[in-house]
Design an enzyme around this catalytic site. Structure first.
Site, PDB file in Angstrom:
ATOM      1  N   ARG A  15      56.861  -0.577  39.079  1.00  0.00           N
ATOM      2  CA  ARG A  15      55.448  -0.724  38.764  1.00  0.00           C
ATOM      3  C   ARG A  15      54.748  -1.568  39.840  1.00  0.00           C
ATOM      4  NH1 ARG A  15      56.145  -3.115  32.827  1.00  0.00           N
ATOM      5  NH2 ARG A  15      57.919  -4.027  33.915  1.00  0.00           N
ATOM      6  N   LYS A  75      56.300  -8.426  37.605  1.00  0.00           N
ATOM      7  CA  LYS A  75      57.431  -9.243  37.166  1.00  0.00           C
ATOM      8  C   LYS A  75      57.322 -10.662  37.718  1.00  0.00           C
ATOM      9  CE  LYS A  75      60.414  -7.687  34.988  1.00  0.00           C
ATOM     10  NZ  LYS A  75      60.447  -7.496  33.509  1.00  0.00           N
ATOM     11  N   TYR A  94      53.898 -11.230  34.423  1.00  0.00           N
ATOM     12  CA  TYR A  94      54.879 -11.589  33.387  1.00  0.00           C
ATOM     13  C   TYR A  94      55.780 -12.668  33.981  1.00  0.00           C
ATOM     14  CZ  TYR A  94      53.888  -7.283  30.700  1.00  0.00           C
ATOM     15  OH  TYR A  94      53.299  -6.298  29.959  1.00  0.00           O
ATOM     16  N   HIS A  96      58.042 -14.882  31.531  1.00  0.00           N
ATOM     17  CA  HIS A  96      59.159 -15.114  30.607  1.00  0.00           C
ATOM     18  C   HIS A  96      59.920 -16.384  31.008  1.00  0.00           C
ATOM     19  CE1 HIS A  96      58.459 -11.439  28.386  1.00  0.00           C
ATOM     20  NE2 HIS A  96      58.328 -10.813  29.535  1.00  0.00           N
ATOM     21  N   GLU A 118      52.601 -12.534  29.052  1.00  0.00           N
ATOM     22  CA  GLU A 118      53.213 -12.414  27.714  1.00  0.00           C
ATOM     23  C   GLU A 118      52.716 -13.445  26.712  1.00  0.00           C
ATOM     24  OE1 GLU A 118      54.866 -13.200  30.466  1.00  0.00           O
ATOM     25  OE2 GLU A 118      56.003 -15.031  30.146  1.00  0.00           O
ATOM     26  N   ILE A 178      54.187  -2.090  16.770  1.00  0.00           N
ATOM     27  CA  ILE A 178      53.610  -1.265  17.848  1.00  0.00           C
ATOM     28  C   ILE A 178      54.617  -0.208  18.305  1.00  0.00           C
ATOM     29  CG2 ILE A 178      52.531  -1.280  20.126  1.00  0.00           C
ATOM     30  CD1 ILE A 178      50.943  -2.934  18.177  1.00  0.00           C
ATOM     31  N   VAL A 239      62.548  -3.526  15.300  1.00  0.00           N
ATOM     32  CA  VAL A 239      62.110  -4.690  14.515  1.00  0.00           C
ATOM     33  C   VAL A 239      61.882  -5.865  15.451  1.00  0.00           C
ATOM     34  CG1 VAL A 239      63.435  -3.947  12.494  1.00  0.00           C
ATOM     35  CG2 VAL A 239      64.407  -5.622  14.044  1.00  0.00           C
ATOM     36  N   LEU A 240      61.034  -6.770  15.026  1.00  0.00           N
ATOM     37  CA  LEU A 240      60.839  -8.009  15.787  1.00  0.00           C
ATOM     38  C   LEU A 240      60.556  -9.143  14.825  1.00  0.00           C
ATOM     39  CD1 LEU A 240      60.426  -9.559  18.503  1.00  0.00           C
ATOM     40  CD2 LEU A 240      58.011  -8.987  18.337  1.00  0.00           C
ATOM     41  N   VAL A 267      65.462  -0.189  20.781  1.00  0.00           N
ATOM     42  CA  VAL A 267      64.370  -0.697  21.638  1.00  0.00           C
ATOM     43  C   VAL A 267      64.363  -2.229  21.599  1.00  0.00           C
ATOM     44  CG1 VAL A 267      61.903  -0.561  22.141  1.00  0.00           C
ATOM     45  CG2 VAL A 267      63.042   1.380  21.080  1.00  0.00           C
ATOM     46  N   ILE A 269      66.538  -4.252  21.976  1.00  0.00           N
ATOM     47  CA  ILE A 269      67.691  -4.820  22.696  1.00  0.00           C
ATOM     48  C   ILE A 269      67.296  -6.069  23.480  1.00  0.00           C
ATOM     49  CG2 ILE A 269      67.426  -3.301  24.732  1.00  0.00           C
ATOM     50  CD1 ILE A 269      70.754  -4.427  23.126  1.00  0.00           C
ATOM     51  N   ASP A 270      66.018  -6.151  23.899  1.00  0.00           N
ATOM     52  CA  ASP A 270      65.602  -7.355  24.647  1.00  0.00           C
ATOM     53  C   ASP A 270      65.587  -8.594  23.759  1.00  0.00           C
ATOM     54  OD1 ASP A 270      63.449  -6.370  23.216  1.00  0.00           O
ATOM     55  OD2 ASP A 270      61.959  -6.940  24.706  1.00  0.00           O
ATOM     56  N   VAL A 298      68.456   0.699  26.586  1.00  0.00           N
ATOM     57  CA  VAL A 298      67.901   0.305  27.887  1.00  0.00           C
ATOM     58  C   VAL A 298      66.884  -0.824  27.677  1.00  0.00           C
ATOM     59  CG1 VAL A 298      66.532   1.107  29.857  1.00  0.00           C
ATOM     60  CG2 VAL A 298      68.316   2.576  28.895  1.00  0.00           C
ATOM     61  N   ALA A 299      67.054  -1.898  28.452  1.00  0.00           N
ATOM     62  CA  ALA A 299      66.235  -3.089  28.217  1.00  0.00           C
ATOM     63  C   ALA A 299      64.823  -2.976  28.815  1.00  0.00           C
ATOM     64  CB  ALA A 299      66.946  -4.318  28.771  1.00  0.00           C
ATOM     65  N   ASN A 300      64.630  -2.102  29.793  1.00  0.00           N
ATOM     66  CA  ASN A 300      63.272  -1.926  30.361  1.00  0.00           C
ATOM     67  C   ASN A 300      62.890  -0.445  30.319  1.00  0.00           C
ATOM     68  OD1 ASN A 300      65.048  -1.146  32.387  1.00  0.00           O
ATOM     69  ND2 ASN A 300      63.586  -1.602  34.008  1.00  0.00           N
TER      70      ASN A 300
HETATM   71  N1  LIG Z   1      63.489  -2.113  25.459  1.00  0.00           N
HETATM   72  C1  LIG Z   1      62.264  -2.125  25.956  1.00  0.00           C
HETATM   73  O1  LIG Z   1      62.006  -1.649  27.064  1.00  0.00           O
HETATM   74  C2  LIG Z   1      61.134  -2.700  25.155  1.00  0.00           C
HETATM   75  C3  LIG Z   1      59.801  -2.468  25.513  1.00  0.00           C
HETATM   76  C4  LIG Z   1      58.777  -2.972  24.697  1.00  0.00           C
HETATM   77  C5  LIG Z   1      59.112  -3.714  23.555  1.00  0.00           C
HETATM   78  N2  LIG Z   1      60.424  -3.944  23.256  1.00  0.00           N
HETATM   79  C6  LIG Z   1      60.850  -4.691  22.050  1.00  0.00           C
HETATM   80  O2  LIG Z   1      60.673  -3.893  20.895  1.00  0.00           O
HETATM   81  C7  LIG Z   1      60.655  -4.761  19.754  1.00  0.00           C
HETATM   82  C8  LIG Z   1      59.495  -4.381  18.830  1.00  0.00           C
HETATM   83  O3  LIG Z   1      58.265  -4.690  19.498  1.00  0.00           O
HETATM   84  P1  LIG Z   1      56.853  -4.466  18.783  1.00  0.00           P
HETATM   85  O4  LIG Z   1      55.822  -4.713  19.835  1.00  0.00           O
HETATM   86  O5  LIG Z   1      56.836  -3.182  18.045  1.00  0.00           O
HETATM   87  O6  LIG Z   1      56.846  -5.657  17.718  1.00  0.00           O
HETATM   88  P2  LIG Z   1      55.878  -5.798  16.447  1.00  0.00           P
HETATM   89  O7  LIG Z   1      55.817  -7.248  16.122  1.00  0.00           O
HETATM   90  O8  LIG Z   1      54.615  -5.055  16.673  1.00  0.00           O
HETATM   91  O9  LIG Z   1      56.670  -5.028  15.283  1.00  0.00           O
HETATM   92  C9  LIG Z   1      57.860  -5.483  14.712  1.00  0.00           C
HETATM   93  C10 LIG Z   1      57.929  -4.999  13.278  1.00  0.00           C
HETATM   94  O10 LIG Z   1      59.246  -5.307  12.780  1.00  0.00           O
HETATM   95  C11 LIG Z   1      59.084  -5.587  11.394  1.00  0.00           C
HETATM   96  N3  LIG Z   1      60.302  -6.247  10.892  1.00  0.00           N
HETATM   97  C12 LIG Z   1      60.703  -7.531  11.049  1.00  0.00           C
HETATM   98  N4  LIG Z   1      61.873  -7.719  10.433  1.00  0.00           N
HETATM   99  C13 LIG Z   1      62.229  -6.537   9.864  1.00  0.00           C
HETATM  100  C14 LIG Z   1      63.331  -6.108   9.078  1.00  0.00           C
HETATM  101  N5  LIG Z   1      64.327  -6.931   8.730  1.00  0.00           N
HETATM  102  N6  LIG Z   1      63.356  -4.811   8.666  1.00  0.00           N
HETATM  103  C15 LIG Z   1      62.355  -3.956   8.989  1.00  0.00           C
HETATM  104  N7  LIG Z   1      61.282  -4.322   9.719  1.00  0.00           N
HETATM  105  C16 LIG Z   1      61.224  -5.595  10.148  1.00  0.00           C
HETATM  106  C17 LIG Z   1      57.826  -6.440  11.339  1.00  0.00           C
HETATM  107  O11 LIG Z   1      57.298  -6.490  10.037  1.00  0.00           O
HETATM  108  C18 LIG Z   1      56.933  -5.688  12.332  1.00  0.00           C
HETATM  109  O12 LIG Z   1      56.113  -4.733  11.692  1.00  0.00           O
HETATM  110  C19 LIG Z   1      60.551  -6.176  20.337  1.00  0.00           C
HETATM  111  O13 LIG Z   1      61.825  -6.770  20.340  1.00  0.00           O
HETATM  112  C20 LIG Z   1      60.071  -5.947  21.748  1.00  0.00           C
HETATM  113  O14 LIG Z   1      60.409  -7.003  22.625  1.00  0.00           O
HETATM  114  C21 LIG Z   1      61.427  -3.457  24.040  1.00  0.00           C
END
Ligand SMILES: NC(=O)c1ccc[n+]([C@@H]2O[C@H](COP(=O)([O-])OP(=O)(O)OC[C@H]3O[C@@H](n4cnc5c(N)ncnc54)[C@H](O)[C@@H]3O)[C@@H](O)[C@H]2O)c1
Length: 369
Positions: A15, A75, A94, A96, A118, A178, A239-240, A267, A269-270, A298-300
């Site tokens: 990017r 980054k 970013y 972190h 972030e 999201i 989930v987050l 997703v 995994i990060d 995949v983490a990214n």
């Molecule tokens: N791997 C990647 O490249 C990548 C890219 C973007 C985001 N992410 C990760 O994806 C994850 C989700 O991000 P987001 O932006 O959607 O977060 P978000 O906060 O918008 O959504 C997380 C959802 O998880 C729900 N939740 C929490 N605990 C739960 C449980 N025990 N059971 C069911 N649902 C539960 C919450 O209520 C919330 O609606 C984060 O860890 C983020 O860092 C990873």
């Protein structure tokens, strides 16, 4: 203001911090923009597009850092960049910090002003500069899941949308934020049989009202999730729990409840992953198999689609870049509390409490007056 956009040098980062249309907006407002030679190439933006938008091209990273009052990138800076950053220089990217002590100490030492994408946070606690990457990752999760459900890729050999006379695949999405809601939209659009699970009832109500009718909502209790597993084809883990590790919603023993060739896309995994058997993978080797179940972690994820990701990110950053360039960081942060929360390290001081706490460093409250 003089703005510099260096080429990203972190491994596999394609990017770039600004698009040619971003450059045009800044040049229109009287700013000078320097782009490092080939900085946008891997995102699909050649030097010529930046020149046409009014930027000037500099041959090296060293010259780009030296020329700019504000650096806009993607980054966090890595070791070869540390020494190029000078006292009072504004960095918008970013960072972190909490996961990188060496970076934190280097930025304290060089006296720069570090505004982290972030931690820019609106009053409703949404994170406007993280949302675009979650949108990309959520949509990609389905695209990648569909690919690995193909037999030659190790999957069950099932088409997500089915065909007339053949039922579609079953997709279970854990976490309806999201990432999860974008995954649900994508899977529903392909005609899959989609269930989205969350523990936040208000969120489930919202999803039920806004998502297409082939998406069912489910309260994410352990028992109910277990009932879904025997005939699920694709599970998305999204989930987050902010600031915490992801909970393991699918344990190793639960893998046996699923049919061989089922695909799990983690997703989250990060944040450690929401399947017990997940470990981070890369775009060059995205999957591995445990007990017959295909894992993708995949983490990214957005890194695979740098064109879309760069546009999505810069759509969100540009209004802030414009404010910072026009008003200077102090005035822009004074006028916008969301942007002010992005300030992490300022002229040698740690001004973001959580980062000071992680490393046992002194926290100093910033006075913007
Ligand atoms: N791997 C990647 O490249 C990548 C890219 C973007 C985001 N992410 C990760 O994806 C994850 C989700 O991000 P987001 O932006 O959607 O977060 P978000 O906060 O918008 O959504 C997380 C959802 O998880 C729900 N939740 C929490 N605990 C739960 C449980 N025990 N059971 C069911 N649902 C539960 C919450 O209520 C919330 O609606 C984060 O860890 C983020 O860092 C990873």
């Amino acid at each position: 203001m003089i703005i510099g956009v260096p080429k990203e040098i972190k491994n596999n980062e394609n990017r770039v911090g600004m698009t040619p249309s971003g450059v045009a907006e800044l040049v229109k407002r009287g700013h000078t923009v320097y782009i490092q030679h080939t900085a946008g190439e891997n995102s699909g933006f050649p030097d010529e597009a930046y020149i046409a938008a009014g930027a000037q091209i500099l041959p090296t990273m060293e010259e780009t850092y030296a020329a700019a009052q504000m650096i806009v990138k993607v980054k966090e800076p890595i070791a070869p960049e540390y020494k190029l950053i000078r006292k009072g220089q504004l960095l918008f990217t970013y960072f972190h910090f909490a996961s990188d002590k060496e970076l934190t100490l280097a930025m304290i030492e060089n006296g720069s002003v570090c505004l982290a994408y972030e931690t820019v946070e609106k009053a409703d606690h949404s994170l406007p500069l993280l949302i675009p990457m979650s949108e990309v990752a959520g949509r990609m999760a389905i695209q990648e899941g569909a690919r690995f459900l193909e037999k030659p890729q190790g999957g069950k050999g099932i088409l997500l949308g089915g065909v007339p006379g053949v039922k579609p695949a079953k997709v279970l999405i854990l976490g309806g934020g999201i990432v999860g809601s974008n995954a649900a939209q994508m899977a529903a659009g392909l005609g899959a049989d989609v269930t989205i699970a969350d523990i936040n009832l208000a969120r489930l109500r919202y999803l039920s009202e806004t998502l297409p009718k082939n998406v069912k909502t489910l309260y994410a209790s352990e028992l109910r999730l277990k009932k879904e597993l025997p005939d699920v084809d694709l599970v998305i883990g999204s989930v987050l729990i902010p600031g915490d590790k992801a909970p393991h919603l699918i344990t190793r023993s639960m893998l046996k409840m699923m049919q061989p060739g089922t695909v799990l896309v983690d997703v989250a995994i990060d944040q450690g992953g929401c399947f017990e058997t997940s470990h981070p993978t890369t775009h060059s080797e995205p999957t591995y198999v445990v007990d017959g179940i295909v894992h993708y972690a995949v983490a990214n994820i957005p890194g695979a689609v740098p064109y879309t990701s760069t546009l999505a990110l810069t759509n969100a950053t540009l209004p802030y870049v414009t404010a910072l360039a026009g008003k200077g960081w102090k005035q822009a942060c004074k006028e916008d509390p969301a942007l002010a929360l992005g300030l992490n390290v300022v002229e040698g001081k740690v001004v973001y409490k959580a980062i000071a706490e992680v490393f046992g460093l002194k926290y100093e409250q910033l006075n913007l007056e």
